[in-house]
Design an enzyme around this catalytic site. Structure first.
Site, PDB file in Angstrom:
ATOM      1  N   ALA A   1       0.831  -1.212   0.000  1.00 23.36           N
ATOM      2  CA  ALA A   1       0.000   0.000   0.000  1.00 23.36           C
ATOM      3  C   ALA A   1       0.859   1.252   0.000  1.00 23.36           C
ATOM      4  O   ALA A   1       0.587   2.218   0.715  1.00 23.36           O
ATOM      5  CB  ALA A   1      -0.925  -0.002   1.220  1.00 23.36           C
TER       6      ALA A   1
ATOM      7  N   ARG B   1      -3.173   7.862 -11.401  1.00 27.35           N
ATOM      8  CA  ARG B   1      -4.307   7.905 -12.322  1.00 27.35           C
ATOM      9  C   ARG B   1      -5.631   8.223 -11.623  1.00 27.35           C
ATOM     10  O   ARG B   1      -6.638   8.486 -12.282  1.00 27.35           O
ATOM     11  CB  ARG B   1      -4.412   6.574 -13.071  1.00 27.35           C
ATOM     12  CG  ARG B   1      -3.392   6.439 -14.189  1.00 27.35           C
ATOM     13  CD  ARG B   1      -3.509   5.102 -14.902  1.00 27.35           C
ATOM     14  NE  ARG B   1      -2.899   4.023 -14.125  1.00 27.35           N
ATOM     15  CZ  ARG B   1      -2.939   2.741 -14.486  1.00 27.35           C
ATOM     16  NH1 ARG B   1      -3.575   2.383 -15.595  1.00 27.35           N
ATOM     17  NH2 ARG B   1      -2.359   1.821 -13.739  1.00 27.35           N
TER      18      ARG B   1
ATOM     19  N   GLN C   1       8.351   1.764   2.669  1.00 31.00           N
ATOM     20  CA  GLN C   1       9.099   1.801   1.412  1.00 31.00           C
ATOM     21  C   GLN C   1       9.321   3.273   1.061  1.00 31.00           C
ATOM     22  O   GLN C   1       8.443   3.939   0.527  1.00 31.00           O
ATOM     23  CB  GLN C   1       8.324   1.082   0.298  1.00 31.00           C
ATOM     24  CG  GLN C   1       9.113   0.960  -0.999  1.00 31.00           C
ATOM     25  CD  GLN C   1       8.289   0.372  -2.141  1.00 31.00           C
ATOM     26  OE1 GLN C   1       7.066   0.513  -2.171  1.00 31.00           O
ATOM     27  NE2 GLN C   1       8.956  -0.267  -3.092  1.00 31.00           N
TER      28      GLN C   1
ATOM     29  N   ASN D   1      -7.466   1.613 -10.387  1.00 30.60           N
ATOM     30  CA  ASN D   1      -6.483   2.558 -10.914  1.00 30.60           C
ATOM     31  C   ASN D   1      -7.081   3.921 -11.239  1.00 30.60           C
ATOM     32  O   ASN D   1      -6.373   4.921 -11.238  1.00 30.60           O
ATOM     33  CB  ASN D   1      -5.835   1.982 -12.180  1.00 30.60           C
ATOM     34  CG  ASN D   1      -5.015   0.748 -11.870  1.00 30.60           C
ATOM     35  OD1 ASN D   1      -4.274   0.711 -10.892  1.00 30.60           O
ATOM     36  ND2 ASN D   1      -5.160  -0.273 -12.686  1.00 30.60           N
TER      37      ASN D   1
ATOM     38  N   LYS E   1     -31.361  18.498  17.811  1.00 35.93           N
ATOM     39  CA  LYS E   1     -29.903  18.488  17.856  1.00 35.93           C
ATOM     40  C   LYS E   1     -29.438  18.444  19.309  1.00 35.93           C
ATOM     41  O   LYS E   1     -29.873  19.236  20.141  1.00 35.93           O
ATOM     42  CB  LYS E   1     -29.357  19.741  17.153  1.00 35.93           C
ATOM     43  CG  LYS E   1     -27.845  19.799  16.985  1.00 35.93           C
ATOM     44  CD  LYS E   1     -27.105  20.441  18.152  1.00 35.93           C
ATOM     45  CE  LYS E   1     -27.437  21.897  18.317  1.00 35.93           C
ATOM     46  NZ  LYS E   1     -26.630  22.509  19.432  1.00 35.93           N
TER      47      LYS E   1
END
Length: 448
Positions: free
Chosen positions: A9, A15, A72, A229, A352
């Site tokens: 990941a 793209r 990485q 992609n 609320k």
């Protein structure tokens, strides 16, 4: 056998045309990489390893401690990405499954089947890896599977390196493997540098063949290995995942009147004999009980709804409804709204950050904010709690069995006692005692 999963990941996902890392785009209520973690957990009890790079801090905020991390720093290909997990996993497990952070449609049972194939084939010895392949007309950029005259896999050729003849091959490599762990770590460094300056994990197949090692394979369903992609791929995956979720719910006893117009996240739970009407959207960690009617055209987000409730053409977000409540049409429960058992909220009512006690009825065109309403209170049409003074929010308290007349304005902070009443159109600026009747502008107590 101890099996661990490595989730790749770290890529940019250029793209997608997005500032958000590709693996953090969402399908059916989960990010792409969260789907990968869900799948990994169905195969092994070992903590998955996520290899992260681009957007790694964002990915870590989403996954938290559900995985362990390898980084990485440079994007040097899939082989290099897996190598970053070596220090965490070498000597810890017997087999390594490699999957990706952008394949949400892969099923846990498919990955378990791959692991079972590896275990079965390893028993006969000399096995380097087992892998998934897929046969389809649209290659979606996947490498081609080359087989020898005996039908054994001999190599994988990346699409960019394929000859014209190889491009016609319909058996493709989605890049999902189960490796013998010791063999993997011993041979990863043998991957050659490609013309693009990357180290491809696919070259491990050719290395295994050169060593006389065996490679096992099994086919995956076409839809399961679709990578994401572009946003077109994302929308396609959403359609497939949505249908899976709806089918699962219907098989569990939920009626979904019109699946084509119904959107339900995978994180939603719904009780038996609940009926979901058309054009309804259920998102997040929403829980809906049994024998409810939800919709039509309702939107519920991260909320809890008890048994025997009705939500008609309304919005419920970060709120809760106990059993036998009904709201709508065109009601809105906002964050912190809590309806106790048997509450009725009429059309165009809004609540609320407020609690409504058992049996309370709130008429249409009303607003309650920052309020505590006890049981069996009648809130007349047009009632408003004036809870904000321009700088701070203030509380309103209404006692049990009170009657609030239509178009009453309650200027907070204020308290209305048990059994009290307000006349229609009153503006109440002072506390009202138990059993007291007030009316007028400003409201005053009725003469005794």
């Amino acid at each position: 056998m101890k099996i661990s999963t490595v989730i790749l990941a770290a890529g940019y996902g250029t793209r997608m045309k997005s500032k958000l890392p590709k693996q953090l785009h969402r399908v059916a209520g989960r990010t792409l990489v969260e789907w990968s973690v869900e799948i990994a957990n169905q195969v092994s009890s070992e903590l998955p390893t996520a290899v992260v790079g681009h957007g790694k801090e964002d990915v870590k905020r989403v996954l938290t401690d559900r995985v362990q991390y390898a980084v990485q720093e440079e994007q040097l290909g899939t082989g290099h990405a897996v190598q970053q997990a070596e220090s965490l996993l070498r000597g810890q497990v017997d087999a390594i499954i490699v999957i990706y952070g952008d394949m949400p449609l892969l099923r846990g049972e498919t990955l378990r089947g791959l692991a079972d194939l590896f275990i079965q084939e390893q028993a006969t010895g000399n096995l380097a890896l087992a892998m998934l392949t897929v046969v389809r007309d649209d290659p979606q950029g996947f490498g081609r599977i080359l087989r020898d005259t005996d039908g054994k896999i001999s190599a994988i050729v990346e699409e960019a390196a394929c000859t014209a003849e190889q491009l016609k091959i319909r058996e493709l490599n989605p890049g999902i493997y189960c490796f013998d762990a010791n063999w993997l770590w011993d041979n990863l460094s043998s991957i050659p540098l490609s013309a693009k300056g990357e180290y491809y994990l696919t070259d491990m197949v050719e290395i295994a063949v050169a060593q006389g090692k065996r490679i096992a394979s099994t086919f995956a369903d076409i839809e399961e290995v679709d990578g994401i992609n572009t946003r077109i791929h994302l929308a396609h995956a959403e359609q497939i995942m949505r249908r899976r979720i709806l089918n699962r719910l219907m098989l569990s006893g939920v009626t979904i009147v019109d699946p084509d117009s119904t959107y339900i996240d995978d994180t939603v739970s719904i009780g038996q004999d609940t009926r979901i009407m058309p054009a309804t959207i259920l998102e997040g960690c929403t829980e809906i009980g049994r024998d409810c009617v939800i919709g039509p055209t309702s939107h519920i987000i991260d909320s809890q709804i008890g048994d025997h409730c009705s939500v008609s053409q309304s919005v419920v977000e970060y709120a809760s409804m106990a059993e036998h409540c009904d709201i709508g049409p065109f009601s809105h429960l906002r964050k912190g709204a809590i309806l106790d058992a048997g509450v009725h909220l009429g059309n165009f009512g809004e609540v609320k950050n407020s609690y409504l006690g058992p049996g309370t009825k709130m008429g249409h065109f009303s607003y309650l904010g920052d309020s505590h309403i006890e049981g069996n209170v009648n809130i007349g049409a047009g009632t408003i709690t004036c809870n904000f003074d321009g700088e701070n929010k203030h509380k309103t308290h209404i006692g049990a069995n009170s009657f609030i007349g239509s178009d009453t304005m309650l200027v907070a902070p204020i308290s209305v006692g048990k059994g009290a009443r307000t006349g229609a159109g009153s503006i109440v600026t002072k506390d009202v005692g138990d059993g007291e009747l007030v009316y007028g502008v400003p409201a005053k107590a009725a003469a005794q």
